[in-house]
Motif scaffolding. Structure first.
Motif, PDB file in Angstrom:
ATOM      1  N   GLY A  56     -11.282 -28.817  29.619  1.00 16.81           N
ATOM      2  CA  GLY A  56     -12.411 -27.933  29.398  1.00 16.81           C
ATOM      3  C   GLY A  56     -12.023 -26.586  28.831  1.00 16.81           C
ATOM      4  O   GLY A  56     -10.871 -26.139  28.936  1.00 16.81           O
ATOM      5  N   ALA A  57     -13.010 -25.936  28.217  1.00 16.99           N
ATOM      6  CA  ALA A  57     -12.767 -24.672  27.522  1.00 16.99           C
ATOM      7  C   ALA A  57     -12.342 -23.559  28.464  1.00 16.99           C
ATOM      8  O   ALA A  57     -11.487 -22.732  28.128  1.00 16.99           O
ATOM      9  CB  ALA A  57     -14.025 -24.264  26.753  1.00 16.99           C
ATOM     10  N   GLN A  58     -12.928 -23.517  29.669  1.00 18.69           N
ATOM     11  CA  GLN A  58     -12.595 -22.441  30.590  1.00 18.69           C
ATOM     12  C   GLN A  58     -11.146 -22.526  31.046  1.00 18.69           C
ATOM     13  O   GLN A  58     -10.436 -21.513  31.127  1.00 18.69           O
ATOM     14  CB  GLN A  58     -13.526 -22.468  31.806  1.00 18.69           C
ATOM     15  CG  GLN A  58     -13.448 -21.216  32.665  1.00 18.69           C
ATOM     16  CD  GLN A  58     -13.833 -19.963  31.893  1.00 18.69           C
ATOM     17  OE1 GLN A  58     -14.879 -19.916  31.251  1.00 18.69           O
ATOM     18  NE2 GLN A  58     -12.978 -18.955  31.947  1.00 18.69           N
ATOM     19  N   GLN A  59     -10.686 -23.727  31.315  1.00 19.86           N
ATOM     20  CA  GLN A  59      -9.296 -23.890  31.745  1.00 19.86           C
ATOM     21  C   GLN A  59      -8.334 -23.550  30.608  1.00 19.86           C
ATOM     22  O   GLN A  59      -7.268 -22.974  30.834  1.00 19.86           O
ATOM     23  CB  GLN A  59      -9.056 -25.319  32.240  1.00 19.86           C
ATOM     24  CG  GLN A  59      -7.757 -25.460  33.021  1.00 19.86           C
ATOM     25  CD  GLN A  59      -7.646 -26.813  33.697  1.00 19.86           C
ATOM     26  OE1 GLN A  59      -8.472 -27.692  33.510  1.00 19.86           O
ATOM     27  NE2 GLN A  59      -6.610 -26.977  34.504  1.00 19.86           N
ATOM     28  N   PHE A  60      -8.725 -23.896  29.380  1.00 15.14           N
ATOM     29  CA  PHE A  60      -7.904 -23.541  28.221  1.00 15.14           C
ATOM     30  C   PHE A  60      -7.803 -22.018  28.085  1.00 15.14           C
ATOM     31  O   PHE A  60      -6.707 -21.468  27.892  1.00 15.14           O
ATOM     32  CB  PHE A  60      -8.510 -24.153  26.960  1.00 15.14           C
ATOM     33  CG  PHE A  60      -7.859 -23.699  25.684  1.00 15.14           C
ATOM     34  CD1 PHE A  60      -6.541 -24.025  25.397  1.00 15.14           C
ATOM     35  CD2 PHE A  60      -8.570 -22.926  24.764  1.00 15.14           C
ATOM     36  CE1 PHE A  60      -5.939 -23.600  24.219  1.00 15.14           C
ATOM     37  CE2 PHE A  60      -7.974 -22.502  23.582  1.00 15.14           C
ATOM     38  CZ  PHE A  60      -6.657 -22.844  23.310  1.00 15.14           C
ATOM     39  N   ALA A  61      -8.940 -21.328  28.195  1.00 18.00           N
ATOM     40  CA  ALA A  61      -8.927 -19.872  28.089  1.00 18.00           C
ATOM     41  C   ALA A  61      -8.113 -19.240  29.211  1.00 18.00           C
ATOM     42  O   ALA A  61      -7.348 -18.292  28.994  1.00 18.00           O
ATOM     43  CB  ALA A  61     -10.364 -19.339  28.104  1.00 18.00           C
ATOM     44  N   ASN A  62      -8.248 -19.772  30.425  1.00 20.78           N
ATOM     45  CA  ASN A  62      -7.468 -19.252  31.550  1.00 20.78           C
ATOM     46  C   ASN A  62      -5.976 -19.439  31.329  1.00 20.78           C
ATOM     47  O   ASN A  62      -5.162 -18.583  31.690  1.00 20.78           O
ATOM     48  CB  ASN A  62      -7.895 -19.935  32.853  1.00 20.78           C
ATOM     49  CG  ASN A  62      -9.262 -19.479  33.330  1.00 20.78           C
ATOM     50  OD1 ASN A  62      -9.759 -18.440  32.911  1.00 20.78           O
ATOM     51  ND2 ASN A  62      -9.878 -20.269  34.209  1.00 20.78           N
ATOM     52  N   ARG A  63      -5.623 -20.582  30.744  1.00 18.91           N
ATOM     53  CA  ARG A  63      -4.203 -20.836  30.470  1.00 18.91           C
ATOM     54  C   ARG A  63      -3.646 -19.788  29.506  1.00 18.91           C
ATOM     55  O   ARG A  63      -2.516 -19.314  29.668  1.00 18.91           O
ATOM     56  CB  ARG A  63      -4.057 -22.251  29.885  1.00 18.91           C
ATOM     57  CG  ARG A  63      -2.620 -22.713  29.690  1.00 18.91           C
ATOM     58  CD  ARG A  63      -1.899 -22.968  31.003  1.00 18.91           C
ATOM     59  NE  ARG A  63      -2.555 -23.957  31.841  1.00 18.91           N
ATOM     60  CZ  ARG A  63      -2.406 -25.278  31.732  1.00 18.91           C
ATOM     61  NH1 ARG A  63      -1.637 -25.774  30.788  1.00 18.91           N
ATOM     62  NH2 ARG A  63      -3.007 -26.097  32.574  1.00 18.91           N
ATOM     63  N   LEU A  64      -4.429 -19.414  28.508  1.00 20.87           N
ATOM     64  CA  LEU A  64      -3.981 -18.383  27.573  1.00 20.87           C
ATOM     65  C   LEU A  64      -3.854 -17.028  28.264  1.00 20.87           C
ATOM     66  O   LEU A  64      -2.912 -16.266  28.000  1.00 20.87           O
ATOM     67  CB  LEU A  64      -4.949 -18.280  26.397  1.00 20.87           C
ATOM     68  CG  LEU A  64      -4.951 -19.463  25.424  1.00 20.87           C
ATOM     69  CD1 LEU A  64      -6.030 -19.285  24.366  1.00 20.87           C
ATOM     70  CD2 LEU A  64      -3.587 -19.624  24.755  1.00 20.87           C
ATOM     71  N   LEU A  65      -4.791 -16.713  29.153  1.00 24.71           N
ATOM     72  CA  LEU A  65      -4.697 -15.460  29.898  1.00 24.71           C
ATOM     73  C   LEU A  65      -3.448 -15.441  30.776  1.00 24.71           C
ATOM     74  O   LEU A  65      -2.795 -14.398  30.943  1.00 24.71           O
ATOM     75  CB  LEU A  65      -5.945 -15.251  30.752  1.00 24.71           C
ATOM     76  CG  LEU A  65      -7.233 -14.891  30.003  1.00 24.71           C
ATOM     77  CD1 LEU A  65      -8.399 -14.794  30.973  1.00 24.71           C
ATOM     78  CD2 LEU A  65      -7.066 -13.571  29.254  1.00 24.71           C
ATOM     79  N   GLU A  66      -3.117 -16.585  31.345  1.00 19.32           N
ATOM     80  CA  GLU A  66      -1.913 -16.657  32.173  1.00 19.32           C
ATOM     81  C   GLU A  66      -0.657 -16.461  31.330  1.00 19.32           C
ATOM     82  O   GLU A  66       0.324 -15.866  31.786  1.00 19.32           O
ATOM     83  CB  GLU A  66      -1.865 -17.995  32.904  1.00 19.32           C
ATOM     84  CG  GLU A  66      -2.914 -18.108  34.005  1.00 19.32           C
ATOM     85  CD  GLU A  66      -2.867 -19.444  34.724  1.00 19.32           C
ATOM     86  OE1 GLU A  66      -2.262 -20.386  34.180  1.00 19.32           O
ATOM     87  OE2 GLU A  66      -3.425 -19.537  35.817  1.00 19.32           O
ATOM     88  N   LEU A  67      -0.687 -16.935  30.096  1.00 18.64           N
ATOM     89  CA  LEU A  67       0.440 -16.690  29.190  1.00 18.64           C
ATOM     90  C   LEU A  67       0.673 -15.192  29.048  1.00 18.64           C
ATOM     91  O   LEU A  67       1.807 -14.721  29.059  1.00 18.64           O
ATOM     92  CB  LEU A  67       0.144 -17.269  27.807  1.00 18.64           C
ATOM     93  CG  LEU A  67       0.679 -18.646  27.440  1.00 18.64           C
ATOM     94  CD1 LEU A  67       0.509 -18.882  25.951  1.00 18.64           C
ATOM     95  CD2 LEU A  67       2.124 -18.816  27.844  1.00 18.64           C
ATOM     96  N   SER A  68      -0.414 -14.455  28.890  1.00 19.34           N
ATOM     97  CA  SER A  68      -0.294 -13.009  28.751  1.00 19.34           C
ATOM     98  C   SER A  68       0.246 -12.382  30.033  1.00 19.34           C
ATOM     99  O   SER A  68       1.063 -11.464  29.997  1.00 19.34           O
ATOM    100  CB  SER A  68      -1.660 -12.406  28.411  1.00 19.34           C
ATOM    101  OG  SER A  68      -1.570 -11.012  28.272  1.00 19.34           O
TER     102      SER A  68
END
Length: 671
Positions: free
Chosen positions: A605-617
Motif C-alpha cells: 500500500g501507498a501509506q507503507q511505501f511513504a512511511n518506508r521513505l520517511l524511515e530512510l530519512s
C-alpha cells in the motif's frame, strides 16, 4: 577553516617523517578550531600579525585550563581529525616511497612509483596463493544478509577515538585476484594451508597500504556528514566504494531487470546477437540460482551441464550466451594494475560474469556477478544499436523503459502510481511516477545515467557530471513538478497509453525520489545526497582544484548547469511552500533501481511505501553504505538483523538513541 585543517595534516606529516612531537602545535590548532563557529569569517593566512595574536590567545587559554587541573597537565590531543593524514603518510613510508618529504605545506614524493611497486608485490602474492582460492576465501569470511542477498563488508570507522585502522580494499582485492584464476586449481581442491595463510596476511597488509595512499577512508563517523568541499567529498566517497566495497545486485532481481530494461528490442536483435532478451534472462536466472544454492562456493560447469540447467534455450542461443558472458582466464581484467587504473574494456570482469578455461566455466558468488549478466545484455544491445539506421540511442531507450517498470513494481505492492505529461498547465511538465498517501505525495523521477569508469576511479569532473546528470537532474525535475502542482492547485496527467489521472493539491507534504539505473554507492545515502543538495540550493558550484582540459571543462560546465537547475527548482518550490526550508532537503532521496526493489520488500500500500521513505530519512546519518538504511527501514528490526547491520555491515554508525522500535518513525510535519 579548511586551510587550518590542512595545516593540522601537515603537522602530522612532519611528525611522522621527522620523528618529532607536534603535540603542542596541534593543541594550539584544536583550541582555536573549537572556538570558531562554523561559517566564521576569519582573516586570511597572509595576515601574519592577526594569526600570531590569535595563537597567543590560544596559548593563554591552554595555560589557564592546565592550571586548574591537579596535575597541571591536559590530556593528549585527540587525533581522530588527523587520522587520515597519519595513515596516508605511514602507508607511503611502508611502501618505501622515494623522496617522501613535506615542502610548502604539501606532502611530496614519488608515490606513483611506490604504488606501482606495491601493486607488483600484491599481484605476485596473489599468484602464489591462487586467485580462485582468494576469491573463495573472501566470500567465506563475509556474512550474507539473506533478504538483500548481499555480502556485508565492515567499515572500520570509530566514533571519536584515535585508533581507526585502514579497511581492507575488498573490491580491489577481488579485481586483482580475478586476473590469476585457475579453474584447474579449484577442481584439484588445493587446501588453504599455513603457507597460504602467511601469504594472505602479507597480501592484506600490502593492499591496505596501497589503498591508504589514496586517503579516501573516513576514520571517524562524523567525516561522512561534515564536509567543506562537495567535489572532494564526492571523490572520496566514490573512490572509497571503488576500492573497498563489493558491487552487488540481488540475484533474484536481475532477470526481471533485464527483461524490463530491454523488452523493447525487436526481433532483429536476436538475429544480430544470436540470443533473445528472454534467452539472456533465463540464462542469468538459471546460473545465478544454481550458484546461490552453493552458498558462495565457486561453481564450475561445462557447456553440457549448462544445457541441462537451461533446457528452454536452443543450442545456438546457449553457445552465443556462453561466448558473450565469458572471458578466457588469461585475459580477465587485462590492463588493471594500480588501484585507480582500469582494465581494457573488452577484458573487464565487471562486464562479463564467467571465466572460461579449457572448456570449463567458472561462476563466483552470485550477488557479485549478477550485474555482469545485465551488462552482457546491454553490450549486445549497444552493438545491435550501432548497426541500425539511424543508430539507436540505447541509453535513452533504457530511460524510457524504467518508467513503466517502476510503476509496475509499485502496483505489485499495492501502491498506485500515476504519471505522464501535464495537459492543463503551462510549461513542459512530465512526471515519471507520483504516489499519493495520507498527508504525503511522492514524486519519483528516474534516469538511466550510470557512474562511468572515469567517475568510479575518482576523476572528479566526470564523477560530478555523472552525479549531476542522474540524481541531481532527477531531483530538479521532481521538485519542479511538485512546485507546479502546488502553484496551480491541480494537474491532469496523461501517460503514453492514454491513461489519465487527476492530481489535486491538498497541502500535502512532498517527498522526492531520484532513481538511477546504475549505482552511485555512498552518494546514494540520504545524508550525503541531502547535504549535496543543500550546497547546490545555497548557490554552491562544483569547483575543480586543478587545470582542466577542454573536455573536462565541458563536463564541469554541464555539472554546474544541472546544479543550477536544482537551485532554480527549489527556489520555485520555496515560493509556493516556504515551509520546505525547515526540512533542509530532508525529503530528497536518491536510490538505484536495484536498491528500490529491496526497499519495496514487505511494502503493501501507498501509506507503507511513504512511511518506508520517511524511515530512510530518519536512518540517514548512520552509514555511507546505501543498503544499510534500507535494511534498517524495512520494519523488521529483529535483533539478528540489527546486530548484523551494526556489527558486520558497517562500522560507520552513530550511537543509537531511544528504543529500536521507535527509531526511524519520523512524524509528519504539521501544516
Amino acid at each position: 577553516m579548511p586551510e587550518l585543517r590542512q595545516l593540522g595534516d601537515v603537522l602530522v606529516y612532519e611528525e611522522q617523517l621527522q620523528g618529532r612531537s607536534v603535540e603542542m602545535e596541534l593543541r594550539l590548532l584544536e583550541t582555536f578550531l573549537e572556538r570558531c563557529p562554523s561559517g566564521y569569517q576569519m582573516q586570511p593566512l597572509s595576515n601574519v600579525e592577526a594569526w600570531k595574536r590569535a595563537f597567543e590567545v590560544a596559548a593563554e587559554i591552554i595555560a589557564f585550563e592546565a592550571a586548574w587541573r591537579p596535575s597541571g597537565r591536559l590530556p593528549a590531543v585527540g587525533r581522530s581529525r588527523y587520522r587520515r593524514a597519519e595513515m596516508q603518510v605511514r602507508a607511503l613510508q611502508a611502501l618505501g616511497t622515494p623522496g617522501l618529504r613535506v615542502r610548502d605545506g604539501q606532502l611530496l614524493g614519488e608515490w606513483r612509483t611506490a604504488v606501482h611497486q606495491g601493486s607488483d608485490l600484491a599481484r605476485a602474492l596473489i599468484r602464489k596463493i591462487g586467485g580462485a582460492l582468494i576469491i573463495q576465501r573472501v566470500f567465506s569470511l563475509l556474512e550474507r544478509d539473506d533478504r538483500s542477498e548481499r555480502y556485508l563488508t565492515r567499515r572500520n570507522a570509530v566514533l571519536a577515538r584515535d585508533d581507526g585502522i585502514p579497511d581492507i580494499p575488498w573490491n580491489h582485492l577481488l579485481e586483482l585476484a580475478s586476473q590469476a584464476v585457475s579453474v584447474t586449481q579449484l577442481e584439484l581442491a588445493e587446501p588453504w594451508d599455513g603457507r597460504r595463510e602467511k601469504l594472505w596476511t602479507r597480501l592484506l597488509g600490502v593492499l591496505r597500504n596501497l589503498a591508504a595512499v589514496y586517503n579516501v577512508q573516513f576514520y571517524n563517523r562524523f567525516e561522512g556528514l561534515l564536509f567543506h568541499d562537495l567535489a572532494g567529498f564526492a571523490r572520496d566517497v566514490v573512490l572509497y566504494d571503488h576500492l573497498f566495497t563489493i558491487p552487488q545486485w540481488r540475484p533474484s532481481d536481475t532477470p526481471r531487470l533485464m527483461t524490463a530494461s530491454f523488452g523493447w528490442l525487436p526481433d532483429s536483435f536476436q538475429t544480430n546477437s544470436g540470443f533473445s532478451v528472454r534467452d539472456a534472462a533465463v540464462f542469468a536466472e538459471r546460473l545465478l540460482e544454481w550458484q546461490r544454492q552453493r552458498e558462495g562456493v565457486p561453481l564450475v560447469f561445462s557447456a553440457e551441464t549448462a544445457r541441462q540447467r537451461c533446457p528452454e534455450l536452443s543450442d545456438a542461443a546457449l553457445a552465443a550466451l556462453l561466448d558473450a558472458a565469458s572471458l578466457p582466464a588469461n585475459r580477465v581484467n587485462q590492463g588493471l594494475h594500480d588501484p585507480d587504473s582500469r582494465p581494457n574494456s573488452e577484458h573487464s570482469f565487471a562486464l562479463r560474469p564467467l571465466i572460461e578455461e579449457g572448456g570449463r566455466y567458472l561462476l563466483f558468488a552470485a550477488p557479485w556477478r549478477a550485474q555482469a549478466f545485465f551488462e552482457v545484455l546491454e553490450s549486445a544491445a549497444r552493438r545491435w544499436g550501432e548497426t541500425q539506421q539511424p543508430r539507436v540511442n540505447i541509453r535513452q531507450k533504457l530511460g524510457d523503459a524504467i518508467e513503466p517498470f517502476l510503476r509496475e513494481q509499485l502496483a505489485a505492492h499495492g501502491v498506485r502510481a500515476v504519471g505522464g505529461k501535464a495537459q492543463d498547465i503551462p510549461g513542459d511538465v512530465e512526471c515519471d511516477a507520483v504516489v499519493e498517501a495520507a498527508n504525503l505525495r511522492v514524486f519519483i523521477e528516474a534516469k538511466s545515467k550510470v557512474l562511468t569508469w572515469a567517475g568510479r576511479t575518482g576523476q572528479d569532473v566526470y564523477l560530478l557530471k555523472d552525479f549531476a546528470n542522474s540524481g541531481v537532474y532527477a531531483a530538479a525535475q521532481a521538485v519542479r513538478n511538485a512546485a507546479a502542482l502546488i502553484r496551480h492547485g491541480h494537474m491532469r496527467l496523461v501517460d503514453a497509453d492514454g491513461h489519465e489521472a487527476e492530481l489535486v493539491d491538498q497541502g500535502d507534504d512532498v517527498i522526492t525520489l531520484s532513481l538511477s539505473l546504475g549505482e552511485f554507492g555512498g552518494l546514494q545515502t540520504t545524508a550525503a545526497f541531502q547535504e549535496a543538495l543543500v550546497v547546490m540550493a545555497e548557490g554552491g558550484e562544483f569547483v575543480a582544484h586543478r587545470t582542466l582540459d577542454d573536455e573536462e571543462r565541458r563536463a564541469l560546465v554541464e555539472a554546474n548547469q544541472r546544479s543550477a537547475q536544482y537551485r532554480r527548482a527549489f527556489e520555485g518550490l520555496v515560493k509556493v511552500d516556504p515551509t520546505v526550508v525547515e526540512e533542509r532537503h530532508g525529503r530528497r532521496m536518491f536510490l538505484s533501481l536495484a536498491q528500490f526493489l529491496v526497499l519495496l520488500d514487505g511494502v503493501s500500500g501507498a501509506q507503507q511505501f511513504a512511511n518506508r521513505l520517511l524511515e530512510l530519512s530518519a536512518w540517514a546519518p548512520i552509514s555511507l553504505d546505501p543498503y544499510v538504511p534500507i535494511l534498517m527501514a524495512d520494519g523488521r528490526r529483529q535483533p539478528d538483523l540489527i546486530s548484523t547491520v551494526l556489527q558486520a555491515g558497517d562500522g560507520q554508525m552513530f550511537a543509537l538513541k531511544g528504543p529500536l522500535e521507535t527509531l526511524g518513525r519520523r512524524r509528519l510535519r504539521p501544516k
